[in-house]
Scaffold this motif. Sequence first.
Motif, mmCIF file in Angstrom:
data_model
loop_
_atom_site.group_PDB
_atom_site.id
_atom_site.type_symbol
_atom_site.label_atom_id
_atom_site.label_comp_id
_atom_site.label_asym_id
_atom_site.label_seq_id
_atom_site.Cartn_x
_atom_site.Cartn_y
_atom_site.Cartn_z
ATOM 1 N N TRP A 138 6.030 -2.848 5.919
ATOM 2 C CA TRP A 138 4.943 -2.083 5.124
ATOM 3 C C TRP A 138 4.667 -3.074 3.881
ATOM 4 O O TRP A 138 5.291 -3.893 3.520
ATOM 5 N N GLY B 271 2.013 -2.875 0.536
ATOM 6 C CA GLY B 271 1.344 -2.127 -0.505
ATOM 7 C C GLY B 271 1.110 -2.644 -1.778
ATOM 8 O O GLY B 271 1.388 -3.791 -1.987
ATOM 9 N N THR C 234 -3.488 2.063 7.810
ATOM 10 C CA THR C 234 -2.881 3.338 6.990
ATOM 11 C C THR C 234 -3.755 4.489 6.933
ATOM 12 O O THR C 234 -4.516 4.510 8.070
ATOM 13 N N GLY D 256 -3.795 5.362 1.568
ATOM 14 C CA GLY D 256 -2.323 4.934 1.409
ATOM 15 C C GLY D 256 -1.453 5.835 2.515
ATOM 16 O O GLY D 256 -2.158 6.253 3.319
ATOM 17 N N MET E 110 0.773 3.105 2.235
ATOM 18 C CA MET E 110 1.109 1.864 2.359
ATOM 19 C C MET E 110 0.392 1.485 3.619
ATOM 20 O O MET E 110 0.092 2.239 4.882
ATOM 21 N N ILE E 111 0.072 0.236 3.810
ATOM 22 C CA ILE E 111 -0.512 -0.547 5.151
ATOM 23 C C ILE E 111 0.880 -0.562 5.989
ATOM 24 O O ILE E 111 1.835 -1.342 5.760
ATOM 25 N N ARG E 112 0.739 -0.139 7.287
ATOM 26 C CA ARG E 112 1.777 -0.768 8.262
ATOM 27 C C ARG E 112 1.359 -1.669 9.026
ATOM 28 O O ARG E 112 0.258 -1.810 10.022
ATOM 29 N N LEU F 87 2.792 6.631 10.155
ATOM 30 C CA LEU F 87 2.213 6.060 9.137
ATOM 31 C C LEU F 87 2.201 6.782 7.862
ATOM 32 O O LEU F 87 1.638 6.314 6.716
#
Length: 382
Positions: A11, A13, A216, A247, A249-251, A346
Amino acid sequence: MTPIDAPEGLWLGRCWTPDAQGPAIVTLRDGQLIDITSTTAPTVSHVLDLPDPAAHIRDAQGTPLGDFDTIAANAPAPDRLHLLAPCDLQAVKACGVTFARSMVERVIEEKAAGDPARAEAIRARVGQVIGDSLRNLRAGSPEAAEVKRTLQAEGLWSQYLEVGIGPDAEVFTKCPPMASVGTGAEIGLHPVSTWNNPEPEIVLAVSSTRRILGATLGNDVNLRDVEGRSALLLGKAKDNNASCAIGPMIRLFDGNWTLDDVRRAELTLTVEGTDGYSLTGHSSMSEISRDPEDLVAQTLGRHHQYPDGVVLFLGTLFAPTEDRDVPGEGFTHKTGDVVTISAPGLGALTNIVRLSTEAPEWTFGTRALMANLAARGLLAPA
């Protein structure tokens, strides 16, 4: 609903830090939010342009900020840790009408000229003409061309057909870099709108070199009445204060989670009103009419470069038609609605609906970020 449902993921963010009065680049480790901001990668844009962003996130030394769930539950305020949208310098782009079935609702908006009272009759007529022929239709295919001819013959041609089932995707700018809000924040509706809805979408994180590195969730807040009056009002319909949420967070993609998982993703949307109203909707990425890689290729390449990278909304299948108050006028938001968009792998993005004139003003832009990073000694010489 926990914002992150796959803690084993990789992750990336951003978190507001009161001590620095600015953002930290963060990752998630053992339930803790870890500050990994460095001179090597002081922004998310920098991280995604590293040769191996995944290795950087795994190996970066960091400082624990606290329990992730606790921080994620904090409402945004300058004096408390809270999650921000997990993008910074990237252009925020969005693809529209990427699901052939939801394309019908864009046609209806246009034919109704933004009047929800006329929408139901037009919806019934379109349904009689094309039936179920839009399910699994691929944009640009011979089958898509035949559906277009049928609609044209019935006087139902629309410019939305061109981007919905033709060869060229609709790609527009959702908002400026740094204008997106994160989970827990208020999202804004322009006060002129009386017919609007959330749009639950997956958002890809793309580097400046066109590598699709992760994904995300996003809410591409839409004003149906404004865009329905004229497609030339798209900017007013889409880009307002707090009208873009991304959001939690970006995986990042790794060996256990890839772009194929995005292609199979099932999104769920819930709207809970202060009046007791409740709505649940779904968007299945398996029904998208354009592959995510094609949408990225149509967005950036030799024809258009993005040196800070892009976050790209992929569009939605969701278009609410059930009545909320007035029979025949469908769904529209009320202030105070709590909107949650979730997808397995996600997590969940939750926001509260306000008027854009009542949501906190956007004041921390790119210039403020550069000044803040410089004051913290995080901008290394070029």
